[in-house]
Each structure stands twice: as structure tokens, then as C-alpha cells.
Design a protein around this motif. Structure first.
Motif, short mmCIF file in Angstrom:
data_model
loop_
_atom_site.label_atom_id
_atom_site.label_comp_id
_atom_site.label_asym_id
_atom_site.label_seq_id
_atom_site.Cartn_x
_atom_site.Cartn_y
_atom_site.Cartn_z
N THR A 1 -3.61 14.33 -14.53
CA THR A 1 -2.36 14.73 -13.92
C THR A 1 -1.31 13.66 -14.14
OG1 THR A 1 -3.21 13.82 -11.87
CG2 THR A 1 -3.29 16.20 -12.11
N ARG B 1 -6.27 -4.78 -8.60
CA ARG B 1 -6.31 -3.44 -9.22
C ARG B 1 -5.33 -3.33 -10.37
NH1 ARG B 1 -5.91 -1.64 -3.47
NH2 ARG B 1 -8.02 -1.16 -2.82
N GLY C 1 -5.71 15.25 -9.45
CA GLY C 1 -5.20 14.45 -8.34
C GLY C 1 -5.87 13.10 -8.31
N THR C 2 -5.65 12.39 -7.22
CA THR C 2 -6.09 10.99 -7.17
C THR C 2 -6.73 10.66 -5.83
OG1 THR C 2 -4.30 10.34 -8.64
CG2 THR C 2 -5.31 8.59 -7.35
N PHE C 3 -7.84 9.94 -5.90
CA PHE C 3 -8.39 9.30 -4.71
C PHE C 3 -8.38 7.81 -4.96
CE2 PHE C 3 -12.08 7.14 -2.83
CZ PHE C 3 -11.69 7.22 -1.51
N ILE C 4 -7.99 7.05 -3.95
CA ILE C 4 -8.10 5.60 -4.06
C ILE C 4 -8.77 5.06 -2.80
CG2 ILE C 4 -5.71 5.23 -3.26
CD1 ILE C 4 -5.73 2.64 -5.05
N GLN C 5 -9.79 4.24 -3.03
CA GLN C 5 -10.42 3.55 -1.90
C GLN C 5 -9.62 2.27 -1.65
OE1 GLN C 5 -14.71 3.09 -1.85
NE2 GLN C 5 -14.49 1.16 -0.74
N MET C 6 -8.94 2.23 -0.52
CA MET C 6 -8.07 1.10 -0.22
C MET C 6 -8.87 -0.04 0.41
SD MET C 6 -5.17 1.97 -1.48
CE MET C 6 -3.94 0.83 -0.82
N GLU C 7 -8.17 -1.14 0.68
CA GLU C 7 -8.84 -2.34 1.19
C GLU C 7 -9.09 -2.27 2.70
OE1 GLU C 7 -6.29 -2.24 -0.80
OE2 GLU C 7 -4.47 -3.02 0.14
N ASP C 8 -8.43 -1.37 3.37
CA ASP C 8 -8.67 -1.19 4.80
C ASP C 8 -7.94 0.07 5.26
OD1 ASP C 8 -5.97 -1.92 5.16
OD2 ASP C 8 -6.47 -4.02 5.50
N GLU D 1 -18.31 10.80 4.10
CA GLU D 1 -18.68 11.91 3.21
C GLU D 1 -17.48 12.75 2.81
OE1 GLU D 1 -20.29 10.93 5.91
OE2 GLU D 1 -22.44 11.25 5.74
N LEU E 1 -5.48 0.23 7.42
CA LEU E 1 -4.03 0.02 7.47
C LEU E 1 -3.42 0.50 6.16
CD1 LEU E 1 -4.34 -3.65 8.72
CD2 LEU E 1 -3.60 -1.76 10.13
N ALA E 2 -4.06 0.10 5.08
CA ALA E 2 -3.56 0.45 3.75
C ALA E 2 -3.71 1.96 3.49
CB ALA E 2 -4.31 -0.34 2.68
N ASN F 1 -3.72 -9.21 2.48
CA ASN F 1 -4.86 -8.49 1.92
C ASN F 1 -4.41 -7.47 0.87
OD1 ASN F 1 -7.63 -8.06 1.83
ND2 ASN F 1 -7.56 -6.39 3.30
N HIS F 2 -3.31 -6.78 1.18
CA HIS F 2 -2.81 -5.77 0.24
C HIS F 2 -2.31 -6.43 -1.04
CE1 HIS F 2 -3.27 -3.48 3.81
NE2 HIS F 2 -2.19 -3.93 4.39
N GLY G 1 0.55 4.16 -3.08
CA GLY G 1 0.46 5.63 -2.97
C GLY G 1 1.59 6.32 -3.71
N ILE H 1 -1.07 4.23 5.13
CA ILE H 1 0.31 4.18 4.65
C ILE H 1 0.38 4.57 3.17
CG2 ILE H 1 0.40 1.73 3.98
CD1 ILE H 1 3.19 3.46 5.92
N ALA H 2 -0.71 4.36 2.43
CA ALA H 2 -0.73 4.79 1.02
C ALA H 2 -0.54 6.30 0.93
CB ALA H 2 -2.04 4.38 0.34
N LEU I 1 2.08 14.19 -9.11
CA LEU I 1 1.36 15.07 -8.20
C LEU I 1 2.38 15.81 -7.35
CD1 LEU I 1 -1.49 12.69 -6.94
CD2 LEU I 1 -1.51 14.25 -8.88
N PHE J 1 -4.05 14.07 -3.07
CA PHE J 1 -4.13 12.60 -2.93
C PHE J 1 -4.85 12.27 -1.63
CE2 PHE J 1 -2.91 8.35 -1.73
CZ PHE J 1 -2.87 7.65 -2.93
N TYR K 1 -4.18 -0.02 -13.21
CA TYR K 1 -5.12 0.81 -12.44
C TYR K 1 -5.19 2.23 -13.01
CZ TYR K 1 -7.18 3.24 -8.41
OH TYR K 1 -7.97 4.00 -7.60
N PRO L 1 0.81 -1.23 0.00
CA PRO L 1 0.00 0.00 0.00
C PRO L 1 0.84 1.28 0.00
CG PRO L 1 -0.29 -1.19 2.08
CD PRO L 1 0.43 -2.10 1.13
N PHE L 2 2.00 1.27 0.65
CA PHE L 2 2.89 2.44 0.56
C PHE L 2 3.29 2.65 -0.89
CE2 PHE L 2 6.89 4.66 0.46
CZ PHE L 2 6.85 5.58 1.50
#
Lengths: 200, 293, 386
Positions: free
Chosen positions: B287, B122, C57-64, C43, C66-67, B114-115, B89, C70-71, B290, C32, B268, B85-86
Motif C-alpha cells: 500500500t 527503526r 495496511g500497516t502494523f507497528i509494534q511501538m516501544e510502549d 493476540e 504511550l507511543a 525512548n521514542h 504513525g 499516539i502513533a 492508507l 493501521f 523502516y 511517535p505521532f
């Protein structure tokens, strides 16, 4: 305007929240006053009973919740049963007359009823009944300027629905104006929105 | 692009320009396979002529997690299980980077499992190098999700009895576009697979079976690092394109190696950009990097 | 520097606190966000997901969570300004990464729209019971910054402050909303971009071979300069205790030096990090210390008490962490008592008690799920003033 507490309630899908947004936005953004709108969340907001609270004032609002509304707008029998006991004495009760059957009320409660669903259906879209209610609310309470409300309606709905919703507002408003006129002619006392200062 | 003088007379080892030599000696045990994989990695960097300024290594926690700290690259030693996940991003914020996730089997498939599957689903453009030593090394030889049945560990002192993960099958099923497995015996093949992954767009996964002589081999009476090499040589069978469901590992049996998956599907970012162009038309502000003010 | 107009929705709006927080983040330059759905915070990212493709820019819906937590840090090191949004259970999952952001000095914002707890608790109802978690939730000794807004307008204004402070101090900033403020809709005025002050990232301009990622400049600042991945610095970042080069250093001296600096860069900036609103505190017998939604409810109690002739002052904390010890100490020289209403069973009241050095401190607890009754706060003021 002195502090006025409003509760709007019905069932999910009637646009209860949007009607509260329109009133709050008109009073604060377009009339320069203050408004605080809150709503019920959770399972009850996804169908079943749905309720929004809106407090209007010309001074900043501190306490965010409504406990004893001055004005109660109900669009379902369930909402009527649940919230009418909270209504202040001499408060205003606005009902969707085809959906709510009225029983015993506190002394001095002023009741205004409107067939909002039928009026909305006359415009071809049942879903605008909430804005019909807002128009009716504007006419019978005189609390918020009608033009401010029209502006708020216009920019709170998707652009392609603006015209329809403005028609709905006007339809409810006209119905309300006629109703008030009939009431005055019948010799009944006209209601003045009143405020209840914070009681300790 | 930084200049690396591969012919440097003072360099005693071709790997040296890629290492933070001031950090040597490393922490890995004699016979450990992680250093071998780093050798392969640097070979792949040389051969692929990768732009080292744009290549970033992200690792988690564990013995393999220390790789990031030894490589002379932008490198991130993150938290346990969260390298992916790091890296997600990082890659989304700066798509120009080549982002390599270098991590162990426990980090990637247990705490970070899970990640792993979601990044594969993705198809995030990451190059995941999984050094699989079949055990938790850093913490002293506990059972991992990859530990073969009946192997003895410090937390299964009477032998493991829970089934292990077949990692190529897992990431294949989740959607990875490139999946290969080798052992530390297959140094050329490992380096070649890494090069292929650098070029591949999307989620790539290279599993490298690697000895942990101190904890896995010793406890299971499988000899030392050299014995592990002999076993890898003898037991490995190249099965390019093999169905990943058939490449699970056992304690002493055959090790299927090779390139199992190599396919193409949009990653993705491509999907995101495409969707926004479709839905938003001129309103979409596409973009690249970023870069904040 | 001034805000980039691209993200600034200048005008007068009727927004809830969650949406206003999102607009604050966009105005601050956040490009981000990573998040995981959780009531009552979702919301914020829902709006970000709708707005960001049109801003850039970017939005990402992560799996939890924790992710997500750190993302955003990966994105920051890639060059973005980034944040994540959550509530109680998700905030608990994010704790390790708050520590990682502290240790690696990664500027980022964690929004927590507080709900009743422990555990799943009251997902749709307010609380302020994560205040200590925001301060101490990750393991180890550290300092962070935490802010508490009390209206949608402040959700906008203070979100910008949160981003600015995270950049200035290279520290994760906790933006501690609550369900009531998050779901309350009020007028929000968003000024033109040129009136919004933005703190730029502390980027390094040193030559590659002279740069040490965790070296202080020698200009007195305890905050090192930052490089982004891909710029050629080839730097290393680790959550292990590290030296100025960013390399792991497993010694007592390295630990003392690093952890000491991470603490000092915040604790020694106490004056800069004092953000409060004071009413009538100068001659107050009783000072009500309050924050977030409770400050509005408390105001009614205070007004009633003053109407009865009691000398009551109000100290509202907009920045709760670092705690304004010196200010409380100063007020305690005059005041006979402090009253601290909060939607928890006593968290910030303990801090007040500690800083007040023996002056009576009365907690007005509330387990959450609603707000205080103003009369309960009045009663506490009356009792405290006796």
C-alpha cells in the motif's frame, strides 16, 4: 446434545489446546451446536501443566468455565492428579495409558485408556498424539460426529500436516471403536454421554 | 502544490508567506533563538522548493513545541514527548508526506527519549529538528537532560551535578542516518542542513544550540541573547565528520558544530516492504497512502 | 456505505474474542494498528500483524503504550482508520492520549482486554475494573463512548460498531473486553462484506480557504468535518484549548465553548448511543443491570430466580458510556430494586444508583480473577426482591 463439560489436560507441547479447539469447532461450526472453549494461560501454559476446557451444548452456553467435568481427558500424571478429583461421579476418564497411572476413582467413573503416544509414533510423528486422543475420544464418547471432527482437524492444522493429522485421528478412532466393542462384548454397560443441568 | 508568491510586494518579510500571520505576535522572549531557527526553516523551504502541501510539521510541548502553530503548513501540536511517535504513525499512513518533527531538547530527550532512540533505530523517515536551549523554558528554567554540569537551574539551584546527554552521540548510536549540530549563530549552515535533511531518506537529526536568555543565560550570568551569539561565535568549532562521542557540551567550553553523520541505510518502510515481498510473495498487498473510506 | 471485502473474512469460524476483535477491526476498515505486548490483549495485534500485509495496511509494534496510543492518531490524520490494543497497565499509560483524541476529535479505537488490577494485578485473569477509568481516566471533563462485548461474536460485531461510532462522532471509543471474553473461543459468524455497514469518515469537501477545522457545519451537527494532512488545507491541530480555526485560545469563553461542545456532541446523542438488550424488564420487580462476561453468568442466576417465581428482568448494556440514565430512570418507576453484578468492587452500580433516583441498588461485587458464581447473583436477586 445436552450441556456437556469436558476438560483436556496434559503438559505443554502435547497439543492440549488444539485438541480442545478441534472438538469445539466440530461441534459448533460443523454440527451447528454451541461450544465454548477456554484455556489456562500464563507460565503454566508455556510448559508444565496445561489445560483446556470445552463446553458443548445444543443451546447457547452461558457460564464459560468447567468446574465439574463430565469428561476428563488426561495426558500426564500431573494432570491426572490435579483434575481427577473434579470429575463427576459416573463421568468419563480418558487417559494416555503410557503416561498416566490410575489410582482410586470416584464411583461409576468409566475409564478408557489409549497408548496415544505409541500410536502417534507408528505414524512417524509423536506430536500428533493429541489428534490420536481426539479420535479415541470421538469413538468412546460418541459425543461429536466423526466426520465433523475430521473436517475440524483438516482446517485446524497447517495444510501440509493435514493428511498426517487425519491419519492420526483415524488411528485413534479405530482404536476406540475396537475398545468399545471389546467392552460391550465383555458385558459391561455402555456409556451414554449424559448432561448435568445447572444445579443451584 | 500551493503557490507561494515570494516576490509579493505586500510581504514585508520573506518569511511571511510561511507564517500564520494572524497568530502574531508569537510567545517567544526577546533574544530567544527559536524564531531564528524558524527563519532558517523557511529559508530551507524556499531553497529546496519543497511541496508545501505535502510537508507536515509535528511538535510536542514546550517553547519549541509552539513552532507548529505558527507555520502555515499542516501542523500538529501533540502531547509532551510524543511528537515522534505521532509523526511515525503519520508517516507510515501516508508515505508521500515529508514529516518534520520540530521540538525542544526536554521534549525529545527526556520525556520523549525512548521514542527518539527507537525511531532512530527503526530509521523512520523523519526530519527531527531539535532546538536545544539546555533547559526547560516553558515551565520556568528547570534542569533538562542536556543541561551542562554546574549550570544553575530552578531545580538545581546549587548547580547541576548529573551528567548531560550528548544528543548527536545518542542518535548516532541509535542509528540516525544524518546528524548535524549548529548554533543559532550559524543561520546559513542550519538552513543548509535542513535542506539536506529534507532530501535524505531516513531518520535525520539536526541539533540547534539556542539561547534562552530569560532562564538559562540570566540565571547563569551569561548575559543576554546577543552575548549568547558572541559566545557561540567564539566557542564554535566546525568539525564535520567528528566522532560523535567527542562532541559533548560543557557549560562554557568549545561547541563542536558541523555535519557529524551522513550515511545510508534502508528506512523502516523499505525494510517492511522488502520483508513482506520476500515472505509473502504475491499474497502481499503493498500500500501507499492508507486512505480510509 | 458497505465494508470493503478485502478485510472481511466471511464465513463461520471458531475464534477467541481477541481474534474476533481483530477481524472486526479489519472488517471495519482499520488499516493501521500500533501496539505493545501485554497479556491478555496481545493476540489481537498478533493476528492483525499476520493479516494486514495480505489485506493492505500497516502494523507497528511501538516501544510502549504511550507511543502506540499516539502513533494511531498520527495515522488517522494521515488518512487511516486506526486502533490500539492493551490491558490494565498499558491502558493507564494511554490515558493522556485518550484526552488528546477527545480534544483534537481524532476518531480511533482503544481496545482494553481487562485483567485484574491494580498495578500488575492478575495478567491472565479477568476483571471489569477499568470501567470508570475508561470514562474518567484522562484529566479534564469529557465524554467518550465505551462498549462491552460478552462473546467472541460480539467482539467481532461490536468492534465494527466501535469504529463506526468513532467516525460518526469523531471521538475515541473504548472497547472494553475482559480476559474471559478475549480468551474464550466460540463460533463467530462473519457475514459477507455487503452486509456490513461502515460509517465513512466525516471528510470535508470545502474549498481550502473556507475550511475551519473545528467549525460546525450549521446543519445542526456538533461534529466538525475533518481534513487529512497533505490535502492542501494547511490546518492546525492542538491539544490546547482552541477556536474554530484550531488555533490556541486561552480564554474562559473559548474553553466553555469547546469543552461544552465536546460534551454535548455525545450527551445529546443519548438516543443514538443507547445499545442495550432487555429481557422481561417491563414488569420486573428486580432488574439485573449487567455487561460483558458477567451478563452471561448473571443469566443463570436470573433464570434460577425466575424459576422460583420471582419477577426478574435483565438489562444488558452493550454501550456502557454514555450511561443510559433515561432508561434506568424509566425502569426505576416500576422496579423495586436493581442488582448490579460486576467484576469490580462497585463501579457501574454507582451509576445505576445515581440514575435510579432512590430505588434500591444492590451491587454484587467481585474483585476479579474469575467470574461470579451464579448462585451469588441469585442470592442477591432474592435479597433485593424482599
Amino acid at each position: 446434545m445436552q450441556l456437556t463439560e469436558i476438560r483436556i489436560a496434559g503438559f505443554g507441547g502435547q497439543g492440549v489446546i488444539l485438541s480442545a479447539i478441534v472438538i469445539g469447532k466440530a461441534a459448533s461450526v460443523y454440527e451447528g451446536g454451541f461450544a465454548t472453549m477456554t484455556q489456562s494461560f500464563g507460565p503454566e501454559a508455556r510448559g508444565g501443566a496445561c489445560s483446556a476446557q470445552c463446553i458443548l451444548s445444543d443451546a447457547p452456553i452461558l457460564y464459560p468455565y468447567v468446574s465439574r467435568p463430565d469428561i476428563l481427558v488426561v495426558m500426564s500424571q500431573e494432570a491426572y492428579a490435579k483434575f481427577t478429583p473434579e470429575l463427576k461421579e459416573h463421568g468419563i476418564l480418558i487417559v494416555e495409558e503410557d503416561l498416566v497411572r490410575i489410582g482410586d476413582l470416584k464411583p461409576g467413573v468409566k475409564v478408557y485408556s489409549v497408548p496415544a503416544t505409541r500410536l502417534a509414533e507408528e505414524l512417524g510423528k509423536r506430536m500428533v498424539l493429541n489428534i490420536v486422543m481426539v479420535g479415541f475420544f470421538a469413538a468412546v464418547t460418541g459425543l461429536v460426529d466423526a466426520d465433523a471432527l475430521r473436517k475440524a482437524v483438516g482446517d485446524s492444522v497447517p495444510p501440509h500436516f493435514a493428511e498426517l493429522n487425519l491419519k492420526a485421528f483415524d488411528k485413534g478412532f479405530e482404536y476406540g471403536v475396537a475398545k468399545v466393542k471389546a467392552t460391550v462384548e465383555a458385558g459391561e454397560v455402555e456409556f451414554h454421554a449424559h448432561a448435568i443441568p445447572f444445579a443451584e | 502544490m500551493s503557490e507561494v508568491d515570494f516576490e509579493c510586494a505586500e510581504c514585508t518579510n520573506p518569511v511571511e508567506p510561511f507564517l500564520r500571520s494572524e497568530r502574531m505576535p508569537h510567545i517567544w522572549c526577546p533574544g530567544c533563538g527559536i524564531g531564528t531557527t524558524v527563519n532558517c526553516f523557511t529559508r530551507a523551504l524556499i531553497d529546496s522548493k519543497a511541496n508545501l502541501e505535502k510537508l507536515v510539521v509535528v511538535s510536542g510541548i514546550g517553547c519549541t513545541g509552539r513552532v507548529a502553530g505558527y507555520l502555515k503548513l499542516d501542523s500538529f501540536h501533540t502531547t509532551h514527548g510524543r511528537a515522534i511517535p505521532f509523526a511515525t504513525g503519520l508517516k507510515l499512513a501516508n508515505p508521500k508526506l515529508t514529516v518534520v518533527v520540530y521540538a525542544g531538547d526536554g521534549d525529545l530527550s527526556a520525556i520523549g527519549g525512548n521514542h527518539l532512540i527507537h525511531a532512530a533505530r527503526r530509521n523512520i523517515d523523519l526530519k527531527v529538528i531539535c532546538v536545544n536551549n539546555l533547559i526547560y523554558g516553558m515551565t520556568g528554567g528547570q534542569t533538562a537532560p542536556t543541561t551542562p554540569e554546574h549550570a544553575t537551574t530552578s531545580t538545581n539551584p546549587y548547580g547541576t551535578f548529573e551528567p548531560g546527554f550528548n544528543l548527536p552521540h545518542l542518535v548516532d548510536a541509535a542509528g540516525a542516518v544524518y546528524v548535524a549540530r549548529w548554533t543559532t549563530f550559524h543561520v546559513r549552515q542550519v538552513a543548509r542542513s535542513m535542506q539536506e535533511a529534507f532530501k535524505k531518506k531516513g531518520f535525520s537529526f539536526i541539533e540547534i544550540i539556542s539561547p534562552c536568555p530569560t532562564l538559562y543565560q540570566r540565571r547563569n550570568k551569561m548575559g543576554d541573547g546577543l552575548d549568547a551569539m558572541k559566545y557561540y561565535k567564539q566557542a564554535s568549532k566546525v568539525k564535520n565528520g567528528a566522532p560523535t562521542g567527542e562532541v559533548g557540551l560543557t557549560k562554557t567550553g568549545e561547541i563542536a558544530v558541523g555535519k557529524f553523520v551522513d550515511r545510508d541505510r534502508p528506512d523502516y518502510r523499505e525494510l517492511m516492504v522488502h520483508r513482506f515481498h520476500e515472505s509473502l510473495g504475491d499474497e502481499y498487498v503493498e500500500t501507499g497512502e492508507l486512505v480510509c473510506s | 456505505m458497505k465494508a470493503d471485502p478485502a478485510g472481511v473474512l466471511t464465513g463461520v469460524h471458531f475464534l477467541d474474542g481477541d481474534h474476533a476483535c481483530c477481524e472486526g477491526a479489519l472488517a471495519a476498515g482499520a488499516c493501521f494498528a500500533a501496539g505493545y505486548p501485554i497479556t491478555p490483549s496481545t493476540e489481537v495485534v498478533e493476528r492483525f500483524a499476520a493479516r494486514i500485509p495480505k489485506v493492505g495496511g500497516t502494523f507497528i509494534q511501538m516501544e510502549d503504550e504511550l507511543a502506540s496510543s499516539i502513533a494511531i492518531q498520527g495515522a488517522v490524520w494521515g488518512g487511516a482508520k486506526a486502533f490500539t490494543v492493551t490491558s490494565g497497565p498499558g491502558f493507564s499509560l494511554m490515558m493522556e492520549h485518550i484526552g488528546y483524541a477527545v480534544m483534537t476529535e481524532t476518531p480511533c479505537v482503544f481496545v482494553n482486554v481487562q485483567r485484574g488490577g491494580p498495578s500488575t494485578g492478575l495478567p491472565t485473569l479477568p476483571a471489569q475494573s477499568d470501567m470508570m477509568q475508561a470514562r474518567w481516566g484522562s484529566h479534564g471533563d469529557y465524554e467518550v463512548i465505551a462498549l462491552c462485548p460478552n462473546s467472541p461474536q460480539e467482539c467481532f460485531d461490536l468492534t465494527i460498531t466501535a469504529f463506526n461510532l468513532s467516525e460518526k462522532y469523531r471521538v475515541p471509543v473504548m472497547f472494553m473486553m475482559d480476559e474471559c471474553v478475549g480468551h474464550m473461543t466460540e463460533k463467530v459468524i462473519i457475514p459477507p462484506a455487503e452486509q456490513i455497514e461502515i460509517e465513512p469518515r466525516r471528510k470535508t469537501h470545502k474549498p481550502h480557504d473556507a475550511y475551519k477545522p473545528y467549525e460546525c457545519n450549521g446543519d445542526g451537527s456538533l461534529v466538525p468535518e475533518m481534513a487529512h494532512a497533505g490535502e492542501g488545507y494547511k490546518f492546525h491541530v492542538t491539544g490546547l484549548t482552541h477556536d474554530e480555526r484550531g488555533y490556541p485560545a486561552m480564554t474562559v469563553a473559548a474553553q466553555q465553548k469547546l469543552v461544552g461542545r465536546l460534551r454535548d456532541k455525545i450527551s445529546k446523542a443519548a438516543d443514538d448511543l443507547l445499545l442495550v438488550e432487555q429481557d422481561n424488564t417491563a414488569d420486573a420487580d428486580v432488574v439485573v443491570v449487567t455487561y460483558g462476561i458477567t451478563s452471561r453468568v448473571a443469566q443463570r442466576g436470573i433464570d434460577s430466580a425466575r424459576a422460583k417465581g420471582l419477577k426478574v428482568g435483565k438489562l444488558r448494556l452493550k454501550i456502557v458510556w454514555p450511561f443510559p440514565d433515561q432508561l434506568i430512570k424509566k425502569l426505576s418507576q416500576r422496579a423495586k430494586a436493581f442488582v448490579v453484578p460486576e467484576l469490580n468492587l462497585g463501579q457501574i452500580s454507582r451509576e445505576v444508583e445515581r440514575a435510579a433516583g432512590g430505588v434500591k441498588t444492590v451491587c454484587v461485587p467481585h474483585a476479579g480473577g474469575g467470574v461470579h458464581r451464579p448462585e451469588d447473583i441469585l442470592k442477591a436477586i432474592q435479597e433485593a426482591s424482599r
